[in-house]
Design a protein around this motif. Structure first.
Motif, PDB file in Angstrom:
ATOM      1  N   GLY A   4       0.911  -1.059   0.039  1.00  0.00           N
ATOM      2  CA  GLY A   4      -0.108  -0.197   0.066  1.00  0.00           C
ATOM      3  C   GLY A   4       0.878   1.415  -0.136  1.00  0.00           C
ATOM      4  N   GLY A   5       2.053   1.268   0.284  1.00  0.00           N
ATOM      5  CA  GLY A   5       2.962   2.321   0.169  1.00  0.00           C
ATOM      6  C   GLY A   5       3.324   2.597   1.605  1.00  0.00           C
ATOM      7  N   PHE A   6       2.782   2.248   2.681  1.00  0.00           N
ATOM      8  CA  PHE A   6       3.190   2.777   4.015  1.00  0.00           C
ATOM      9  C   PHE A   6       3.344   1.460   5.008  1.00  0.00           C
ATOM     10  N   ASP A   7       4.656   1.769   5.730  1.00  0.00           N
ATOM     11  CA  ASP A   7       5.347   0.799   6.533  1.00  0.00           C
ATOM     12  C   ASP A   7       5.061   1.197   7.848  1.00  0.00           C
TER      13      ASP A   7
END
Length: 131
Positions: A4-7
């Motif tokens: 999703g693009g977020f860690d």
């Protein structure tokens, strides 16, 4: 980065709920109800049941006090509450003789107790309560 693009970092396990606030609330409620409650002894009314009058021999004229929501009747005749003690005392051969009390027509308990208190203050202590 992840898909999703977020860690957001490693997945954390959910915390166990603490029971301490609930226990505090229970203790506060317990203290509140203990302080708000009225502690004392209940007053017992000294009356006899209908069976006690059957064991003794009746002396004198009838002494039946009917307590209704609106009236007090002595032997079937309406009487003012202020005159009740004097009228009943005249009917008693002995001060220790019994007076029969009969609540009728949905008379509430407080009205009956008021009549009993008036009789007791007038020196009449032997009262028999019947239905």
């Amino acid at each position: 980065m992840t898909q999703g693009g977020f860690d957001l970092g490693p997945r954390r396990h959910p915390r166990r709920m603490s029971l301490t606030p609930m226990i505090d609330v229970v203790f506060l409620l317990l203290i509140f109800f203990m302080l708000a409650s009225r502690f004392g002894t209940d007053v017992a009314l000294p009356i006899a049941g209908g069976a006690e009058g059957a064991a003794t021999e009746w002396q004198g004229v009838p002494r039946l006090v009917d307590v209704t929501p609106d009236d007090i009747l002595l032997n079937g005749t309406a009487i003012a509450p202020a005159d009740l003690v004097a009228a009943v005392t005249q009917l008693l051969p002995e001060p220790s003789d019994a007076v029969i009390l009969r609540p009728r027509d949905d008379a509430d308990l407080q009205r009956l107790v008021t009549v009993m208190d008036a009789l007791r203050e007038g020196g009449i202590t032997n009262m028999i309560l019947v239905e």
